[in-house]
Write a protein that holds these residues in place. Structure first.
Motif, PDB file in Angstrom:
ATOM      1  N   UNK A  74       0.866  -1.218  -0.072  1.00 22.65           N
ATOM      2  CA  UNK A  74      -0.071   0.253  -0.144  1.00 22.65           C
ATOM      3  C   UNK A  74       1.027   1.174  -0.052  1.00 22.65           C
ATOM      4  N   UNK A  75       0.765   2.301  -0.864  1.00 20.89           N
ATOM      5  CA  UNK A  75       1.318   3.313  -0.927  1.00 20.89           C
ATOM      6  C   UNK A  75       0.608   4.177   0.103  1.00 20.89           C
ATOM      7  N   UNK A 169       7.087  -0.775   6.385  1.00 15.40           N
ATOM      8  CA  UNK A 169       6.860  -2.079   7.007  1.00 15.40           C
ATOM      9  C   UNK A 169       6.563  -3.179   6.364  1.00 15.40           C
ATOM     10  N   UNK A 170       6.950  -4.280   6.815  1.00 13.98           N
ATOM     11  CA  UNK A 170       6.256  -5.428   6.070  1.00 13.98           C
ATOM     12  C   UNK A 170       5.460  -6.534   7.227  1.00 13.98           C
ATOM     13  N   UNK A 191      -4.834  -1.200   8.833  1.00 14.89           N
ATOM     14  CA  UNK A 191      -5.107   0.078   9.007  1.00 14.89           C
ATOM     15  C   UNK A 191      -3.973   0.690   9.998  1.00 14.89           C
ATOM     16  N   UNK A 192      -3.814  -0.013  10.970  1.00 16.03           N
ATOM     17  CA  UNK A 192      -2.908   0.611  12.136  1.00 16.03           C
ATOM     18  C   UNK A 192      -1.561   0.557  11.602  1.00 16.03           C
ATOM     19  N   UNK A 193      -1.299  -0.417  10.679  1.00 12.84           N
ATOM     20  CA  UNK A 193      -0.069  -0.278  10.123  1.00 12.84           C
ATOM     21  C   UNK A 193       0.484   0.599   9.172  1.00 12.84           C
ATOM     22  N   UNK A 204       5.500   2.835   2.541  1.00 10.66           N
ATOM     23  CA  UNK A 204       4.694   1.566   2.067  1.00 10.66           C
ATOM     24  C   UNK A 204       4.617   0.868   3.345  1.00 10.66           C
ATOM     25  N   UNK A 205       3.447  -0.112   3.018  1.00 11.35           N
ATOM     26  CA  UNK A 205       3.030  -1.198   4.012  1.00 11.35           C
ATOM     27  C   UNK A 205       3.062  -2.293   2.985  1.00 11.35           C
ATOM     28  N   UNK A 206       3.870  -3.182   3.279  1.00  5.20           N
ATOM     29  CA  UNK A 206       3.846  -4.339   2.425  1.00  5.20           C
ATOM     30  C   UNK A 206       3.005  -5.444   3.053  1.00  5.20           C
TER      31      UNK A 206
END
Length: 272
Positions: A74-75, A169-170, A191-193, A204-206
């Motif tokens: 997610x961007x 964060x992944x 959502x929290x990440x 980004x969130x992987x």
């Protein structure tokens, strides 16, 4: 005699086994060891090329005749929560987030077993004992955190093993109380990440892998700002409904070509 690790990591391929997402197909993974002083740089580099970490191994789907599994992220800057996602955040306002070092506890394992028994009793992790669970949490050669969520009674409600990359964060693995479906824990932790990444200034969130058309993976496509790694580059996904699983028998490059196209930290990719 002193020995040192090779300058370039060695890549291997797993034996084919039944695909857990698409019936009648076989899966295969390309993988390499994550070790030594270059582990952090290697993890950062390969994560940007569709790889995922599992303990001290980095892997990426490399099926012989299918390319349906897409690495997704997610961007953060492009993400806008939907009305449903905003409601999910409000429903979990009582939860407290606590990020700790990657150290396994009995409380975590009890929740993990409860989650598996209710949701994945016939899955590949169903027989994991406490020692294997501890290895999953603790055997990390890179910067990792265990993100715990507790309710207002200080009871452990959800857990996510999270890697911290240089660009995000992944979410490596998560589990939660299965009898609280009203909380939508899977959605809430993503959502929290996103908020964690935003607080840390990371773009980004992987999320791991998304398979278009797979019910198990459908929740990942409900987040705006979604990108997938396809044809050796990250691509925006404006409408997930328009993305079809690529199951053409010629959709995957030969292993040697895949390895040759991997960019490694400090090593220039081979010229074609």
């Amino acid at each position: 005699m002193r020995h040192s690790l090779p300058l370039a990591p060695q890549f291997y391929v797993t034996a084919p086994q039944p695909c857990p997402y698409l019936e009648g197909r076989m899966e295969r993974k390309l993988f390499t060891a994550l070790q030594g002083e270059t582990a952090e740089a290697l993890n950062n580099s390969l994560s940007k090329q569709g790889f995922r970490r599992s303990q001290n191994v980095l892997y990426r789907p490399s099926c012989a005749d299918c390319a349906a599994c897409l690495s997704a992220r997610i961007d953060v800057a492009s993400f806008r929560p939907s009305k449903s996602q905003r409601r999910t955040t409000k429903r979990n306002a009582d939860l407290e987030r606590r990020a700790t070092s990657p150290w396994a506890t009995e409380q975590q394992y009890d929740l993990f077993r409860t989650y598996l028994d209710a949701r994945h009793a016939d899955g590949g992790m169903a027989d994991m004992d406490v020692f294997e669970f501890a290895a999953m949490i603790e055997e990390t050669p890179i910067r990792s955190r265990v993100v715990e969520y507790t309710d207002d009674q200080d009871a452990l409600a959800a857990v996510c093993l999270t890697d911290v990359l240089d660009d995000g964060v992944s979410m490596v693995y998560s589990f939660y109380q299965p009898d609280q479906a009203w909380r939508s824990f899977g959605t809430y932790m993503i959502l929290d990440h996103i908020e964690i990444a935003r607080e840390a200034g990371l773009p980004y969130v992987y999320l791991g892998y998304w398979v278009p058309g797979s019910a198990k993976m459908g929740y990942k496509s409900r987040f705006s700002g979604l990108e997938v790694f396809r044809k050796n580059r990250w691509q925006q996904v404006p409408d997930p409904e328009e993305v079809e699983a690529d199951t053409h028998p010629l959709s995957t490059d030969p292993i040697a070509e895949q390895v040759a196209n991997i960019s490694l930290p400090g090593i220039r990719p081979a010229k074609g």
